[in-house]
Design a protein around this motif. Structure first.
Motif, mmCIF file in Angstrom:
data_model
loop_
_atom_site.group_PDB
_atom_site.id
_atom_site.type_symbol
_atom_site.label_atom_id
_atom_site.label_comp_id
_atom_site.label_asym_id
_atom_site.label_seq_id
_atom_site.Cartn_x
_atom_site.Cartn_y
_atom_site.Cartn_z
ATOM 1 N N THR A 146 0.954 -1.221 -0.033
ATOM 2 C CA THR A 146 -0.213 -0.199 -0.086
ATOM 3 C C THR A 146 0.985 1.355 0.063
ATOM 4 O O THR A 146 1.793 1.231 0.890
ATOM 5 C CB THR A 146 -0.926 0.180 0.955
ATOM 6 N N ARG A 199 1.063 5.561 -0.569
ATOM 7 C CA ARG A 199 0.062 7.011 -0.851
ATOM 8 C C ARG A 199 0.697 7.751 -2.084
ATOM 9 O O ARG A 199 1.822 7.709 -2.019
ATOM 10 C CB ARG A 199 0.326 7.703 0.507
ATOM 11 N N SER A 206 4.381 9.057 -0.387
ATOM 12 C CA SER A 206 4.407 8.306 1.013
ATOM 13 C C SER A 206 5.760 8.743 1.718
ATOM 14 O O SER A 206 5.613 8.615 3.051
ATOM 15 C CB SER A 206 4.117 6.899 1.070
ATOM 16 N N ASP A 225 -4.627 5.880 -1.088
ATOM 17 C CA ASP A 225 -3.818 4.797 -0.695
ATOM 18 C C ASP A 225 -3.831 3.609 -1.833
ATOM 19 O O ASP A 225 -5.133 3.010 -1.633
ATOM 20 C CB ASP A 225 -4.210 4.485 0.451
ATOM 21 N N THR A 242 -3.377 -0.036 -3.152
ATOM 22 C CA THR A 242 -2.892 -1.230 -2.783
ATOM 23 C C THR A 242 -2.642 -2.146 -4.046
ATOM 24 O O THR A 242 -3.544 -1.989 -4.872
ATOM 25 C CB THR A 242 -4.064 -1.988 -2.035
ATOM 26 N N TYR A 243 -1.326 -2.557 -4.291
ATOM 27 C CA TYR A 243 -1.330 -3.214 -5.606
ATOM 28 C C TYR A 243 -0.015 -4.250 -5.365
ATOM 29 O O TYR A 243 0.748 -4.152 -4.192
ATOM 30 C CB TYR A 243 -1.066 -2.251 -6.845
ATOM 31 N N SER A 263 -6.725 -2.445 -4.733
ATOM 32 C CA SER A 263 -7.728 -1.378 -4.220
ATOM 33 C C SER A 263 -7.279 -0.062 -4.260
ATOM 34 O O SER A 263 -6.018 0.099 -4.218
ATOM 35 C CB SER A 263 -8.424 -2.029 -2.957
ATOM 36 N N ALA A 264 -8.150 0.852 -3.988
ATOM 37 C CA ALA A 264 -7.680 2.271 -3.853
ATOM 38 C C ALA A 264 -8.637 2.936 -2.865
ATOM 39 O O ALA A 264 -9.902 2.970 -3.053
ATOM 40 C CB ALA A 264 -7.544 3.043 -5.298
#
Length: 311
Positions: free
Chosen positions: A229, A231, A262, A295, A297-298, A307-308
């Motif tokens: 994850t 940012r 991030s 944020d 996620t990959y 997801s985001a």
């Protein structure tokens, strides 16, 4: 006492200890036995080759047209990698099969040729190479002559057109001379043609296996370490839309590029690839409420979106 004329005297046959009288029939029988044993083995080889070939294609196409996000998308990438490796193995088996077929055609048996046959094959290879080198140089010269003639058409004048036609005629005449010389010498490139086809199969086998290994390895690393994850904010996009004959083989994909904000310098700027069927769902998450930062996620090694969420 005289022997009657109707009686033929019995002559005891002489035993011959030389191996030359029986060596030929023994080698012939041995070759026929090897040929019979080779047929079932070649059938099994072909069946396994076809299973790997079509199985590899199925895995590759399934990975292309399957889901592109989440754990399912990671699994599809792994399928693509395994499919490419399987396809490479099938091509390597094809190269081996072509080699055996060519050896059977030239020697009459799939077994390794004897020294006399190897010497004859070596002479044929050398003869084809001797004829190939000047032929390649001549055909390259033909192409150079033609391109030189075409360059005169930059200025569309009658003289330049005549010069171009002269160069083109010279190129055709040179190619015809090379072809006539090859036919007169009776060289058909039967060995080098088969060797070139085998080299082509092996090159694609190695290339496909290496690419597939890289894809499968990245997917395995992501599966073991899990998603990350970061940012970030949206930076750019690109669309890979195949056209023509490739439209049915490769789906349209969207590439989304982000900038990492991030503060973690070890993480690169994220890039994810999304198939056309998943674009709407992904964009709804990325641009939810017009958020500046998200944020994301990959899977960082496979570039698979998970997801985001709004930061």
């Amino acid at each position: 006492m005289a022997i009657p004329s109707n009686i033929v005297p019995f002559v005891k046959p002489q035993r011959r200890d030389g191996a030359d009288d029986v060596q030929g029939p023994i080698e012939e029988a041995r070759g026929s036995r090897e040929g019979r044993r080779a047929k079932p083995a070649s059938r099994v080889w072909i069946i396994v080759l076809l299973i790997l070939l079509f199985g590899g294609f199925a895995l590759i196409f399934g990975g292309e047209w399957g889901p592109s996000t989440g754990a399912a998308g990671l699994a599809m990438q792994a399928c693509q990698g395994v499919g490419l490796i399987t396809f490479g193995i099938s091509l390597a088996m094809t190269a081996r099969l072509l080699h055996l077929q060519h050896r059977t055609k030239t020697t009459g048996t799939p077994a390794a040729p004897n020294e006399r046959t190897r010497d004859a094959l070596r002479r044929e290879y050398v003869q084809e190479l001797v004829m190939l080198a000047p032929a390649v140089a001549a055909y390259a010269g033909c192409a150079l002559l033609y391109l030189t003639g075409v360059s005169f058409l930059e200025d569309e004048t009658a003289l330049n057109l005549i010069i171009m036609l002269a160069f083109a005629g010279g190129a055709v005449a040179l190619a015809a001379l090379v072809h006539r010389r090859r036919k007169r010498r009776g060289v058909s490139y039967k060995h080098l043609g088969n060797a070139g086809l085998i080299a082509f199969c092996l090159a694609f086998a190695v290339g496909g296996a290496l690419i597939g290994w890289d894809i499968a390895w990245r997917a395995a690393v992501d599966a073991a370490s899990g998603p990350a994850t970061v940012r970030c904010f949206y930076r750019d996009y690109d669309i890979d839309r195949p056209t023509g004959r490739y439209a049915g083989l490769h789906p349209t994909k969207l590439q989304l590029a982000f900038t990492n904000v991030s503060g973690d310098g070890t993480m690169p700027n994220p890039v994810v690839y999304i198939a056309s069927g998943d674009v709407d769902v992904v964009l709804d998450q990325v641009f939810r409420e017009n958020a500046f930062a998200i944020d994301l996620t990959y899977y960082p090694n496979s570039n698979v979106f998970v997801s985001a969420e709004t930061a």
